[in-house]
Design a protein around this motif. Structure first.
Motif, mmCIF file in Angstrom:
data_model
loop_
_atom_site.group_PDB
_atom_site.id
_atom_site.type_symbol
_atom_site.label_atom_id
_atom_site.label_comp_id
_atom_site.label_asym_id
_atom_site.label_seq_id
_atom_site.Cartn_x
_atom_site.Cartn_y
_atom_site.Cartn_z
ATOM 1 N N LYS A 38 8.854 3.176 -16.464
ATOM 2 C CA LYS A 38 8.059 1.999 -16.089
ATOM 3 C C LYS A 38 8.620 1.351 -14.823
ATOM 4 C CE LYS A 38 6.210 0.579 -20.563
ATOM 5 N NZ LYS A 38 6.252 -0.442 -21.617
ATOM 6 N N ILE A 39 9.928 1.205 -14.786
ATOM 7 C CA ILE A 39 10.575 0.604 -13.612
ATOM 8 C C ILE A 39 10.300 1.461 -12.377
ATOM 9 C CG2 ILE A 39 12.808 0.104 -12.537
ATOM 10 C CD1 ILE A 39 13.802 -0.687 -15.381
ATOM 11 N N LEU A 40 10.486 2.773 -12.511
ATOM 12 C CA LEU A 40 10.255 3.676 -11.374
ATOM 13 C C LEU A 40 8.790 3.631 -10.929
ATOM 14 C CD1 LEU A 40 12.414 6.736 -12.477
ATOM 15 C CD2 LEU A 40 12.909 5.128 -10.610
ATOM 16 N N ARG A 41 7.867 3.591 -11.887
ATOM 17 C CA ARG A 41 6.442 3.540 -11.563
ATOM 18 C C ARG A 41 6.111 2.266 -10.785
ATOM 19 N NH1 ARG A 41 4.537 4.080 -16.513
ATOM 20 N NH2 ARG A 41 4.790 6.316 -16.438
ATOM 21 N N LYS A 42 6.657 1.127 -11.238
ATOM 22 C CA LYS A 42 6.421 -0.145 -10.542
ATOM 23 C C LYS A 42 6.962 -0.092 -9.114
ATOM 24 C CE LYS A 42 6.125 -3.785 -13.995
ATOM 25 N NZ LYS A 42 6.804 -4.941 -14.591
ATOM 26 N N LYS A 43 8.149 0.438 -8.964
ATOM 27 C CA LYS A 43 8.762 0.506 -7.635
ATOM 28 C C LYS A 43 7.973 1.439 -6.719
ATOM 29 C CE LYS A 43 13.426 -0.722 -9.039
ATOM 30 N NZ LYS A 43 13.577 -1.945 -8.281
ATOM 31 N N LEU A 44 7.501 2.556 -7.267
ATOM 32 C CA LEU A 44 6.691 3.476 -6.472
ATOM 33 C C LEU A 44 5.383 2.824 -6.045
ATOM 34 C CD1 LEU A 44 7.186 6.915 -8.243
ATOM 35 C CD2 LEU A 44 7.780 6.352 -5.890
ATOM 36 N N GLU A 45 4.728 2.128 -6.980
ATOM 37 C CA GLU A 45 3.484 1.436 -6.644
ATOM 38 C C GLU A 45 3.732 0.375 -5.583
ATOM 39 O OE1 GLU A 45 2.025 0.006 -10.404
ATOM 40 O OE2 GLU A 45 1.349 2.004 -11.022
ATOM 41 N N HIS A 46 4.812 -0.356 -5.723
ATOM 42 C CA HIS A 46 5.165 -1.386 -4.739
ATOM 43 C C HIS A 46 5.387 -0.751 -3.365
ATOM 44 C CE1 HIS A 46 6.912 -5.003 -3.055
ATOM 45 N NE2 HIS A 46 7.950 -4.285 -2.663
ATOM 46 N N ASN A 47 6.148 0.333 -3.326
ATOM 47 C CA ASN A 47 6.411 1.018 -2.053
ATOM 48 C C ASN A 47 5.122 1.562 -1.453
ATOM 49 O OD1 ASN A 47 9.074 0.470 -2.459
ATOM 50 N ND2 ASN A 47 9.690 2.561 -2.907
ATOM 51 N N HIS A 48 4.256 2.100 -2.293
ATOM 52 C CA HIS A 48 2.982 2.652 -1.820
ATOM 53 C C HIS A 48 2.107 1.536 -1.242
ATOM 54 C CE1 HIS A 48 -0.369 5.411 -1.550
ATOM 55 N NE2 HIS A 48 -1.128 4.536 -2.187
ATOM 56 N N ASN A 49 2.064 0.375 -1.920
ATOM 57 C CA ASN A 49 1.271 -0.751 -1.419
ATOM 58 C C ASN A 49 1.798 -1.254 -0.076
ATOM 59 O OD1 ASN A 49 -0.504 -0.697 -3.564
ATOM 60 N ND2 ASN A 49 0.666 -2.173 -4.771
ATOM 61 N N ILE A 50 3.095 -1.299 0.067
ATOM 62 C CA ILE A 50 3.690 -1.710 1.344
ATOM 63 C C ILE A 50 3.302 -0.717 2.434
ATOM 64 C CG2 ILE A 50 5.882 -1.903 2.595
ATOM 65 C CD1 ILE A 50 7.060 -3.140 0.038
ATOM 66 N N TRP A 51 3.350 0.556 2.108
ATOM 67 C CA TRP A 51 2.994 1.602 3.067
ATOM 68 C C TRP A 51 1.534 1.453 3.488
ATOM 69 C CZ3 TRP A 51 -0.266 5.981 2.629
ATOM 70 C CH2 TRP A 51 -0.155 6.898 3.675
ATOM 71 N N LEU A 52 0.635 1.220 2.509
ATOM 72 C CA LEU A 52 -0.787 1.072 2.823
ATOM 73 C C LEU A 52 -1.041 -0.155 3.690
ATOM 74 C CD1 LEU A 52 -2.594 2.042 -0.504
ATOM 75 C CD2 LEU A 52 -2.518 3.329 1.631
ATOM 76 N N LYS A 53 -0.365 -1.256 3.392
ATOM 77 C CA LYS A 53 -0.523 -2.473 4.203
ATOM 78 C C LYS A 53 -0.068 -2.210 5.627
ATOM 79 C CE LYS A 53 -0.116 -5.830 0.499
ATOM 80 N NZ LYS A 53 0.751 -6.824 -0.135
ATOM 81 N N GLY A 54 1.022 -1.456 5.759
ATOM 82 C CA GLY A 54 1.528 -1.108 7.098
ATOM 83 C C GLY A 54 0.530 -0.288 7.880
ATOM 84 N N GLU A 55 -0.131 0.638 7.209
ATOM 85 C CA GLU A 55 -1.142 1.463 7.866
ATOM 86 C C GLU A 55 -2.328 0.615 8.282
ATOM 87 O OE1 GLU A 55 -2.589 4.897 5.890
ATOM 88 O OE2 GLU A 55 -0.919 6.125 6.562
ATOM 89 N N ASN A 56 -2.789 -0.271 7.388
ATOM 90 C CA ASN A 56 -3.935 -1.116 7.697
ATOM 91 C C ASN A 56 -3.636 -2.067 8.854
ATOM 92 O OD1 ASN A 56 -5.615 -0.028 5.766
ATOM 93 N ND2 ASN A 56 -4.979 -1.478 4.179
ATOM 94 N N GLN A 57 -2.411 -2.544 8.897
ATOM 95 C CA GLN A 57 -2.006 -3.479 9.934
ATOM 96 C C GLN A 57 -2.112 -2.839 11.320
ATOM 97 O OE1 GLN A 57 2.034 -4.777 9.465
ATOM 98 N NE2 GLN A 57 1.962 -6.162 11.189
ATOM 99 N N TYR A 58 -1.842 -1.574 11.410
ATOM 100 C CA TYR A 58 -1.879 -0.887 12.702
ATOM 101 C C TYR A 58 -3.175 -0.132 12.933
ATOM 102 C CZ TYR A 58 2.996 -2.056 12.607
ATOM 103 O OH TYR A 58 4.178 -2.759 12.532
ATOM 104 N N GLY A 59 -4.138 -0.323 12.027
ATOM 105 C CA GLY A 59 -5.450 0.270 12.197
ATOM 106 C C GLY A 59 -5.483 1.781 12.044
ATOM 107 N N THR A 60 -4.525 2.335 11.330
ATOM 108 C CA THR A 60 -4.479 3.792 11.182
ATOM 109 C C THR A 60 -5.131 4.239 9.900
ATOM 110 O OG1 THR A 60 -2.294 3.647 10.172
ATOM 111 C CG2 THR A 60 -2.399 4.058 12.557
ATOM 112 N N HIS A 61 -5.517 3.329 9.057
ATOM 113 C CA HIS A 61 -6.130 3.726 7.785
ATOM 114 C C HIS A 61 -7.596 3.365 7.748
ATOM 115 C CE1 HIS A 61 -6.870 4.399 3.662
ATOM 116 N NE2 HIS A 61 -5.604 4.564 3.343
#
Length: 177
Positions: free
Chosen positions: A154-177
């Motif tokens: 559960k802890i690993l899943r939460k951390k992975l989801e958090h990291n994935h969300n940060i990655w997606l926000k980073g992509e959206n911020q730079y218009g690459t997604h």
């Protein structure tokens, strides 16, 4: 079975467990040596489940060293890739880079787990042991192994989801997604 045959049969399992628990190549090598010194000083020929017994000794050595190191210093910052699977095909540079990045990410995630949870996850998914074998090695009830495994996942899943969300926000911020 001779001592050499015993060592050759279980050395990789012991080293892999030490490495994933300690995240340090030199410490893993040293502890691997210490484990076999301990094993050879015992009446190992009379042990029924030798692999589980050796891995119990390994885990005890690892946990003792972790406790000792926690009082002296913080855990290591870098995780090195321990084992690249050997295949008949040549890997591209991109593949090797991606494998190392994934291994580093998993290493960082595992490093954030409490030692008790990391021990269960390491034995279960790195050591490929059953829940019952882990319970025997750590000398805890099967139910405790299951709950620690579930909690760690559960802890690993939460951390992975958090990291994935940060990655997606980073992509959206730079218009690459």
């Amino acid at each position: 079975m001779t001592e050499r045959e015993l060592f050759n049969s279980y050395n990789k399992d012991v080293y892999r467990t030490c490495y994933y628990m300690l995240r340090n190549e030199q410490d893993a090598e040293d502890l691997c040596h210490d484990v076999f010194v301990t094993v050879f000083r015992q009446d190992w020929r009379s042990v029924e489940h030798i692999r589980a017994w050796i891995l119990r000794i390994t885990m005890n050595h690892c946990l003792n060293l972790l406790k000792k190191n926690q009082s002296k210093q913080k855990k290591q910052n870098q995780v090195q890739l321990f084992h690249e699977q050997t295949t008949g095909t040549v890997k591209t540079v991109d593949t090797i880079v991606m494998e190392r990045a994934v291994a580093e990410e998993w290493g960082e995630l595992l490093k954030q787990l409490p030692d008790k949870l990391m021990a269960v996850i390491t034995l279960r998914y790195i050591g490929e042991l059953t829940i019952k074998e882990i319970a025997e090695i750590l000398k805890i009830p099967v139910g405790t192994v299951k709950s620690r495994n579930n909690k760690a996942l559960k802890i690993l899943r939460k951390k992975l989801e958090h990291n994935h969300n940060i990655w997606l926000k980073g992509e959206n911020q730079y218009g690459t997604h």
